[in-house]
Design an enzyme around this catalytic site. Structure first.
Site, PDB file in Angstrom:
ATOM      1  N   THR A   1       0.850  -1.181   0.000  1.00 61.86           N
ATOM      2  CA  THR A   1       0.000   0.000   0.000  1.00 61.86           C
ATOM      3  C   THR A   1       0.887   1.233   0.000  1.00 61.86           C
ATOM      4  O   THR A   1       1.767   1.379   0.850  1.00 61.86           O
ATOM      5  CB  THR A   1      -0.964   0.013   1.209  1.00 61.86           C
ATOM      6  OG1 THR A   1      -1.726   1.222   1.187  1.00 61.86           O
ATOM      7  CG2 THR A   1      -0.231  -0.099   2.531  1.00 61.86           C
TER       8      THR A   1
ATOM      9  N   HIS B   1       1.809 -12.155  13.690  1.00 59.71           N
ATOM     10  CA  HIS B   1       2.824 -12.699  14.593  1.00 59.71           C
ATOM     11  C   HIS B   1       2.596 -14.167  14.923  1.00 59.71           C
ATOM     12  O   HIS B   1       3.437 -14.805  15.570  1.00 59.71           O
ATOM     13  CB  HIS B   1       2.845 -11.892  15.900  1.00 59.71           C
ATOM     14  CG  HIS B   1       4.218 -11.753  16.482  1.00 59.71           C
ATOM     15  ND1 HIS B   1       5.226 -12.668  16.262  1.00 59.71           N
ATOM     16  CD2 HIS B   1       4.763 -10.805  17.283  1.00 59.71           C
ATOM     17  CE1 HIS B   1       6.315 -12.296  16.908  1.00 59.71           C
ATOM     18  NE2 HIS B   1       6.071 -11.163  17.531  1.00 59.71           N
TER      19      HIS B   1
END
Length: 479
Positions: A398, A450
């Site tokens: 992005t 994560h």
């Protein structure tokens, strides 16, 4: 309404390209719909004459509902307007029972019947959403179409301004182009109350703007209650007050791309544990390479910009750190490692943020990658991105730098494990070869899941991207 994309359950009708009575051929595009992912044009699989448009523009329709019916017989009447306009003609009422919900429960008459696009002749009832038309007109459309019309009906139908030709009093949908409908929606103007001045009763933008003040004046009769002796004088004075109140807020329905994006972002943010890391570095050499490539004969006619080389750097870094290009399968309790890269590029469009992806970007050389990026952006700006182009992404970039933003903490695209935000490239004082010099500097931000990307892997991956862009010759030595 066909299933135009995996997992989509509804779509909004943006524009009709045909009207009752029009002749259509197999494969002809008859309408444009907006799904939760993109705008899609729908072709018709029949040759014949349009019998009825079941839903007006702006209506959200469930997948599987009938939106249009077509007369496939050559000797049948053209549309639902025929029963109203030509009361003496006995065959004119034949199509009406098959084309209205109230009559679908009755047995189908023998002979030619209206074909329901994508689903054949209607055999069972279809649940319809409530329309915004007048309740009395829509309550029993079958009775209005099938029963012999009163002598006054033919004369009344043509005088309704802006009414769709052939729709009859059952819908009363004003004629207006999609941009005008959007303007009316944004301003809170009901198109059925607007007096059209365009050709053939079409509502124009000026008509909508003129309707804003009159809409407020309709509330004026409440004002004379305080001073009943001068209603004519009070009404004009009250109008500006109502207009100012109207302008203080605008309510926009949450639907289409924005609704899907919101749901996806909430699901991603509260499902995947996000971690974001940042790196600021000198990108001057990459900017020089961009200028050199613009004059390279192998890149002639292609768009060369920093995003192109950043995308290439990401692909090289994925090759060095393949575990970043993975997905978490909660149902199977597995980590799915992808041996390909479908590179998503976040694109801002009038309908909201979408993320189409370049299939197998890892296998594309720089010129091919440039063409793919250009096509992706052009298609997104035109609003023609297909649902298939937004499925199967493995990694997203992005570019918030185009808005002058230094960096951000992007949210993962659902189904992916990492996303890279590219910040603005600015000329800043930087220590270069022991001296402070003006250099091109930028900041990258990497958000990752994560659960499957730990701090070490995420840090190595981000550092590799920065190292490649600091020394773009690594595109060769590492690639």
């Amino acid at each position: 309404m066909p299933d135009v994309g995996e997992g989509l359950t509804e779509a909004e009708i943006l524009s009709w390209y045909v009207k009752p009575g029009d002749t259509v051929t197999d494969g002809q595009v008859v309408c444009e719909v907006e799904t939760a992912k993109a705008a899609v044009e729908l072709p018709i699989p029949f040759d014949g004459t349009v019998h009825e448009l079941r839903f007006p523009e702006g209506t959200t329709v469930d997948v599987g509902e009938v939106i249009i019916s077509v007369n496939v017989g050559g000797d049948a009447p053209a549309g639902p307007a025929a029963p109203v306009a030509e009361t003496p003609a006995a065959p004119a009422a034949a199509p009406a029972p098959a084309a209205t919900p109230a009559a679908e429960a009755e047995p189908e008459p023998e002979g030619r019947q209206p074909v329901l696009v994508g689903y054949g002749v209607a055999a069972s009832s279809t649940k319809r959403r409530a329309r915004k038309a007048a309740p009395a007109a829509t309550a029993e459309p079958a009775a209005a179409a099938a029963a012999p019309a009163p002598a006054t009906a033919p004369a009344a139908a043509p005088v309704v301004p802006g009414q769709l030709n052939g729709s009859g009093p059952a819908t009363g949908r004003p004629l207006a182009k999609p941009p005008v409908r959007k303007l009316a929606k944004d301003l809170g103007v009901d198109l059925t109350s607007v007096t059209p001045t365009g050709p053939e009763g079409v509502v124009t933008r000026d008509d909508v703007h003129r309707a804003v003040a009159p809409a407020a004046v309709t509330a004026a009769p409440a004002a004379p209650v305080a001073e009943p002796e001068t209603p004519a004088a009070v009404a004009p004075a009250a109008a500006p007050v109502a207009v100012s109140v109207e302008a203080r807020e605008t309510r926009v329905p949450i639907k289409g791309v924005r609704k899907a994006t919101a749901a996806a972002m909430v699901g991603s943010a509260f499902t995947a544990p996000h971690v974001t890391e940042f790196v600021t570095f000198d990108i001057t050499r990459t900017m020089k390479l961009v200028e050199e490539l613009k004059s390279d004969k192998d890149m002639a006619g292609l768009r060369v910009n920093p995003l192109l080389l950043i995308a290439k750097a990401v692909l090289v870094a994925v090759k060095r750190n393949p575990d970043v290009n993975a997905a978490w399968d909660e149902a199977a309790q597995e980590i799915v490692r992808k041996h390909y890269v479908n590179l998503g590029i976040a694109a801002a469009t009038p309908r909201g943020l979408i993320v189409p992806n370049i299939k197998d970007a890892h296998a594309q050389a720089l010129p091919e990658l440039s063409r793919s990026l250009s096509e992706l952006v052009a298609t997104a700006r035109e609003g023609k991105t297909t649902p298939a182009a937004m499925q199967g992404g493995t990694f997203t970039i992005t570019n918030v730098g185009v808005f002058g933003v230094d960096t951000g903490t992007p949210i993962l695209n659902p189904g992916e494990s990492a996303i890279l935000a590219v910040g603005a490239i600015k000329l800043q004082p930087w220590v270069h070869k022991g001296k402070v010099k003006p250099r091109q500097v930028t900041t990258l931000a990497l958000s990752f899941d994560h659960r499957l990307v730990d701090g070490e892997l995420g840090s190595k991956f981000l550092a590799d991207i920065a190292a490649i862009l600091e020394q773009p010759k690594r595109l060769i030595t590492w690639g």
